[in-house]
Design a protein around this motif. Sequence first.
Motif, PDB file in Angstrom:
ATOM      1  N   ARG A 215      31.805  17.194  76.172  1.00  0.00           N
ATOM      2  CA  ARG A 215      31.675  18.171  74.984  1.00  0.00           C
ATOM      3  C   ARG A 215      30.952  19.416  75.562  1.00  0.00           C
ATOM      4  NH1 ARG A 215      29.281  16.653  70.599  1.00  0.00           N
ATOM      5  NH2 ARG A 215      30.581  18.023  69.215  1.00  0.00           N
ATOM      6  N   VAL A 216      31.259  20.399  74.934  1.00  0.00           N
ATOM      7  CA  VAL A 216      30.588  21.581  75.234  1.00  0.00           C
ATOM      8  C   VAL A 216      29.960  22.089  73.608  1.00  0.00           C
ATOM      9  CG1 VAL A 216      30.385  23.949  75.755  1.00  0.00           C
ATOM     10  CG2 VAL A 216      31.724  22.590  77.131  1.00  0.00           C
ATOM     11  N   PHE A 227      36.341  27.599  75.135  1.00  0.00           N
ATOM     12  CA  PHE A 227      35.445  27.597  76.373  1.00  0.00           C
ATOM     13  C   PHE A 227      36.084  27.236  77.797  1.00  0.00           C
ATOM     14  CE2 PHE A 227      35.349  23.370  74.653  1.00  0.00           C
ATOM     15  CZ  PHE A 227      35.799  22.659  75.605  1.00  0.00           C
ATOM     16  N   VAL A 229      35.480  25.526  81.544  1.00  0.00           N
ATOM     17  CA  VAL A 229      34.772  24.536  82.434  1.00  0.00           C
ATOM     18  C   VAL A 229      35.042  24.740  83.831  1.00  0.00           C
ATOM     19  CG1 VAL A 229      33.806  22.082  82.954  1.00  0.00           C
ATOM     20  CG2 VAL A 229      34.468  22.958  80.451  1.00  0.00           C
ATOM     21  N   GLY A 252      34.898  20.652  70.474  1.00  0.00           N
ATOM     22  CA  GLY A 252      34.540  21.117  71.706  1.00  0.00           C
ATOM     23  C   GLY A 252      34.291  19.920  72.861  1.00  0.00           C
ATOM     24  N   ALA A 267      29.721  25.712  82.115  1.00  0.00           N
ATOM     25  CA  ALA A 267      30.500  25.950  81.030  1.00  0.00           C
ATOM     26  C   ALA A 267      30.211  27.491  80.577  1.00  0.00           C
ATOM     27  CB  ALA A 267      30.314  24.956  79.571  1.00  0.00           C
ATOM     28  N   GLU A 274      26.174  31.337  80.475  1.00  0.00           N
ATOM     29  CA  GLU A 274      26.454  30.345  81.246  1.00  0.00           C
ATOM     30  C   GLU A 274      25.636  29.182  80.995  1.00  0.00           C
ATOM     31  OE1 GLU A 274      28.729  30.968  85.022  1.00  0.00           O
ATOM     32  OE2 GLU A 274      27.054  29.705  85.922  1.00  0.00           O
ATOM     33  N   SER A 275      26.351  28.151  81.011  1.00  0.00           N
ATOM     34  CA  SER A 275      25.330  26.693  80.882  1.00  0.00           C
ATOM     35  C   SER A 275      24.508  26.308  82.282  1.00  0.00           C
ATOM     36  CB  SER A 275      26.041  25.718  80.460  1.00  0.00           C
ATOM     37  OG  SER A 275      27.058  25.241  81.744  1.00  0.00           O
ATOM     38  N   ASP A 290      27.843  15.366  76.727  1.00  0.00           N
ATOM     39  CA  ASP A 290      27.541  16.643  76.273  1.00  0.00           C
ATOM     40  C   ASP A 290      26.763  17.489  77.397  1.00  0.00           C
ATOM     41  OD1 ASP A 290      28.614  15.853  74.090  1.00  0.00           O
ATOM     42  OD2 ASP A 290      27.049  15.759  72.765  1.00  0.00           O
TER      43      ASP A 290
END
Length: 290
Positions: A215-216, A227, A229, A252, A267, A274-275, A290
Motif C-alpha cells: 500500500r502507498v 500514484f 511505483v 492505496g 512511490a 517522492e517516498s 506499507d
Amino acid sequence: HLSLRRQRQMCIRDRYLSLDSIKLWPQADDEEAHRLKLYRVYTARGRVLGPDGEGITGATVFFDLGLSRSVRSRSGPVGSAKTKEDGTFEAEPFVLGDYDVRVTATGYVDFKSTFVLDGEGPFELDPFVLSRGYELIGRVVDAGGDPRTGIRVITDDYDEGVETSDDGSFTLHFEASGVVDVDVFQGTVHRRVHAVEVPGDIGDVVLEGGVVSGRVITSDGTAIQKFVVEARWEHRPRQLPTAQLSFESAAGEFSMTVSSGDIELVARAGGFAESAPRSLRVEPGGSLDD
C-alpha cells in the motif's frame, strides 16, 4: 524566397519542402510580408550488400540530416528505407547536406557511415557492405523451462537489441570478439548475465520475476488513491525504459511483477514528495507492507 500577403490558400506543387516553422496566415490587419524558405529536394538510391557481394533483402537504412533537423514532407518524417529483393533501395526527399546513415539487417552487424549530397540529383550512393561479425546465441525461458517470446535482449554495444523468437531464441552480432554483459528484460522484469564470451552460446537464460504487493499511504496513514511505483536495481542499463507502473486504488493498494533479487521501490504521487527508497529482496510471491 517566396513572399505571401494575406492569401486564403497556397499550394506548392514543385519538388520543394520547408524546414522552417513559420506562421503563414497573420491575424493582424497589417500588410507585413511573411517569408517561407524552401529547399530543393532530391532522391537518393543505393544498395545494401553482404560480405560476399550478394544483395540483402529487407535491410533497413536509417538517415539522419546533420544539425539535428528533421526532414518532413506531406507524408511525414523521412528517415528510413527498406531494401528490395536485390538489396536496392530508394528514399526521398533529401536536401543537400551531410548525412549520418545506419543500416540494420537480421544476421548482420549494424553498419554506420556518413555521406554528402552535393550537386544535382538523383544521387547514386556507394553500396553499404555489411559483415556477419561474431555471433552470440541463446534462449530466454521461464522458471519451468518454457520459451519466452518477445523478450528484449541488449548489451552496452547493442542499443536496440533484438527480441526473442517463438522458441525463445535470440542471436546478437558483434564486430569483434570479446566479453560482454547481456541484459534481458520485459516491462518491469530484468536480468543481467555477466561476462559472456563472444562468439558463443549463452544457453538458457531464466527470466522470472517476483510479485510485490503493498500500500502507498501518507505519513498519517491515509491511503493515496492515485500514484506511481517504480522499481530500481543496481547496474540498470541506460537503454531500458523506467520500470514503473501507475495505479489507482481507493485503499492505496498495488501489486506488480518486478525483477527477482535485490531492488528498491519508490512511490510518487501528485502533491507529495517522492517516498524514501524501500530495499528488499524479491522472491516469487514476495510481499512488501506499507
